[in-house]
Scaffold this motif. Structure first.
Motif, PDB file in Angstrom:
ATOM      1  N   THR A  30      30.851 -25.576 -18.957  1.00  0.00           N
ATOM      2  CA  THR A  30      30.381 -26.960 -18.968  1.00  0.00           C
ATOM      3  C   THR A  30      31.397 -27.841 -18.240  1.00  0.00           C
ATOM      4  O   THR A  30      32.483 -27.383 -17.857  1.00  0.00           O
ATOM      5  N   ILE A  31      31.057 -29.090 -18.054  1.00  0.00           N
ATOM      6  CA  ILE A  31      31.981 -30.044 -17.448  1.00  0.00           C
ATOM      7  C   ILE A  31      33.273 -30.116 -18.256  1.00  0.00           C
ATOM      8  O   ILE A  31      34.376 -30.213 -17.701  1.00  0.00           O
ATOM      9  N   GLU A  32      33.154 -30.057 -19.570  1.00  0.00           N
ATOM     10  CA  GLU A  32      34.349 -30.102 -20.415  1.00  0.00           C
ATOM     11  C   GLU A  32      35.260 -28.921 -20.140  1.00  0.00           C
ATOM     12  O   GLU A  32      36.491 -29.055 -20.140  1.00  0.00           O
ATOM     13  N   ASN A  33      34.674 -27.752 -19.916  1.00  0.00           N
ATOM     14  CA  ASN A  33      35.477 -26.570 -19.560  1.00  0.00           C
ATOM     15  C   ASN A  33      36.199 -26.793 -18.241  1.00  0.00           C
ATOM     16  O   ASN A  33      37.358 -26.404 -18.070  1.00  0.00           O
ATOM     17  N   ALA A  47      25.818 -27.576 -15.190  1.00  0.00           N
ATOM     18  CA  ALA A  47      26.166 -28.984 -15.029  1.00  0.00           C
ATOM     19  C   ALA A  47      25.495 -29.559 -13.798  1.00  0.00           C
ATOM     20  O   ALA A  47      24.908 -28.836 -12.989  1.00  0.00           O
ATOM     21  N   ASP A  48      25.581 -30.856 -13.645  1.00  0.00           N
ATOM     22  CA  ASP A  48      25.109 -31.540 -12.450  1.00  0.00           C
ATOM     23  C   ASP A  48      26.073 -31.224 -11.305  1.00  0.00           C
ATOM     24  O   ASP A  48      27.292 -31.341 -11.459  1.00  0.00           O
ATOM     25  N   THR A  49      25.541 -30.831 -10.174  1.00  0.00           N
ATOM     26  CA  THR A  49      26.372 -30.398  -9.049  1.00  0.00           C
ATOM     27  C   THR A  49      27.351 -31.480  -8.600  1.00  0.00           C
ATOM     28  O   THR A  49      28.540 -31.212  -8.384  1.00  0.00           O
ATOM     29  N   ILE A  50      26.871 -32.705  -8.444  1.00  0.00           N
ATOM     30  CA  ILE A  50      27.729 -33.787  -7.945  1.00  0.00           C
ATOM     31  C   ILE A  50      28.918 -34.005  -8.879  1.00  0.00           C
ATOM     32  O   ILE A  50      30.050 -34.212  -8.431  1.00  0.00           O
ATOM     33  N   PRO A 252      25.948 -23.980  -5.035  1.00  0.00           N
ATOM     34  CA  PRO A 252      25.932 -25.195  -5.850  1.00  0.00           C
ATOM     35  C   PRO A 252      24.574 -25.532  -6.457  1.00  0.00           C
ATOM     36  O   PRO A 252      24.473 -26.475  -7.247  1.00  0.00           O
ATOM     37  N   PHE A 253      23.516 -24.814  -6.075  1.00  0.00           N
ATOM     38  CA  PHE A 253      22.191 -24.976  -6.676  1.00  0.00           C
ATOM     39  C   PHE A 253      21.688 -23.579  -7.048  1.00  0.00           C
ATOM     40  O   PHE A 253      20.767 -23.049  -6.424  1.00  0.00           O
ATOM     41  N   GLU A 274      24.367 -24.709 -11.893  1.00  0.00           N
ATOM     42  CA  GLU A 274      22.951 -24.919 -12.161  1.00  0.00           C
ATOM     43  C   GLU A 274      22.777 -25.969 -13.247  1.00  0.00           C
ATOM     44  O   GLU A 274      23.348 -25.862 -14.337  1.00  0.00           O
ATOM     45  N   LEU A 275      21.967 -26.979 -12.952  1.00  0.00           N
ATOM     46  CA  LEU A 275      21.745 -28.087 -13.883  1.00  0.00           C
ATOM     47  C   LEU A 275      20.930 -27.672 -15.104  1.00  0.00           C
ATOM     48  O   LEU A 275      21.250 -28.050 -16.235  1.00  0.00           O
TER      49      LEU A 275
END
Length: 316
Positions: A30-33, A47-50, A252-253, A274-275
């Motif tokens: 995750t983003i937190e990781n 997560a969201d790619t951007i 990234p996707f 991947e979102l």
């Protein structure tokens, strides 16, 4: 009383049980990781790619394969991507494509997928960041008919590099085996072709038009419910031609995981973003299976075969 519909015996489309989801979720980052500095190598980032790109180091990827949302309205398991004007789609590409290119090594290569509607926008975006070397067009044998237009049976892949004088490309790793219908002999021996019990064949250098790709069908083990899943054979060609064993492949996707799965099967490292959690979990299930099953439909013993041919019958 609710009747549960059973799949046909030959239907191999990937499914996820609730138990599998819980287990596989532990493998996702995750983003937190990312914020905590956890290694992303051989991982799927949910997560969201951007947002995720900010935490990935520049210049880490040897090869980047991108299959972004095309400029079409499409439902990705509840995440709706809406069709835009051409100007809006150009602006959308600017929000992430330059940042993705920064993740490429100085001698790295990048492939960018698209359809006829968005391919010009993709070329424009790539020309601003990289040197475009080619456009691959591959034939889709599936697709809806159209009463008032030509049926769409093609997609494009733009090929670009950071340094046109320093990049890796191995044409011998992606040779195409084709049947010889008019064999020519010189001195009584085959010239540039091979004679076998199961037919006559020639190994040829591939062009930038690929007519040997099979879209994943429900009877193929690589098939998933993802609406725009790319075939493993398609990505195998890109990975073998533009990376070496041990290199890093970044997508990234990621979708349902094809780039990472094929990279693993071919001895490369991988990073995918991947979102959608459901698709990320599918990717992890496929990656787990790829630990034991290294097969890629249409590819065997270092050779790509023509579509709808039986490799086993043509082996010596």
């Amino acid at each position: 009383m609710t009747t549960i519909k059973k799949s046909a015996p030959r239907n191999k489309t990937l499914t996820l049980s609730e138990k599998e989801k819980l287990s596989l979720k532990e493998r996702l980052l995750t983003i937190e990781n990312l914020k905590s500095g956890k290694s992303t190598m051989n991982k799927t980032i949910n997560a969201d790619t951007i947002k995720a790109l900010k935490y990935l180091p520049n210049g880490f990827a040897d090869l980047i394969i991108i299959d972004p949302p095309y400029n079409l309205t499409k439902d990705f398991n509840g995440h709706i991507f809406k069709k835009m004007s051409n100007k809006e789609y150009d602006a959308y590409l600017k929000t992430w494509f330059p940042a993705v290119c920064k993740k490429l090594k100085p001698n790295g290569s990048l492939y960018l997928c698209g359809d006829w509607k968005c391919t010009s926008a993709l070329e424009r975006a790539m020309e601003k960041e990289l040197t475009v070397l080619n456009r691959i067009t591959w034939q889709r044998e599936k697709g809806r008919g159209a009463a008032n237009n030509w049926k769409n049976g093609m997609e494009d892949i733009w090929f670009g590099v950071k340094n046109p004088k320093d990049y890796y490309f191995n044409i011998k790793a992606v040779m195409m085996r084709r049947k010889v219908y008019a064999p020519y002999k010189e001195g009584g021996k085959p010239k540039d072709w091979e004679e076998t019990e199961n037919g006559n064949f020639r190994d040829t250098c591939p062009s930038n038009f690929w007519d040997d790709i099979s879209i994943p069908f429900w009877s193929m083990s690589e098939n998933t419910p993802h609406p725009t899943q790319k075939p493993e054979k398609l990505y195998a060609k890109l990975i073998l031609a533009s990376s070496k064993k041990g290199d890093v492949v970044f997508d990234p996707f990621l979708g349902s995981g094809t780039a990472s799965v094929v990279a693993k099967k071919l001895g490369r490292k991988y990073v995918g973003i991947e979102l959608n959690e459901e698709y990320a979990l599918m990717a992890e299930k496929r990656l787990k299976a790829a630990t034991k099953d290294k097969t890629i439909q249409g590819y065997q013993d270092g050779i790509f075969w023509e579509r709808n041919t039986s490799i086993e019958q043509k082996k010596k």
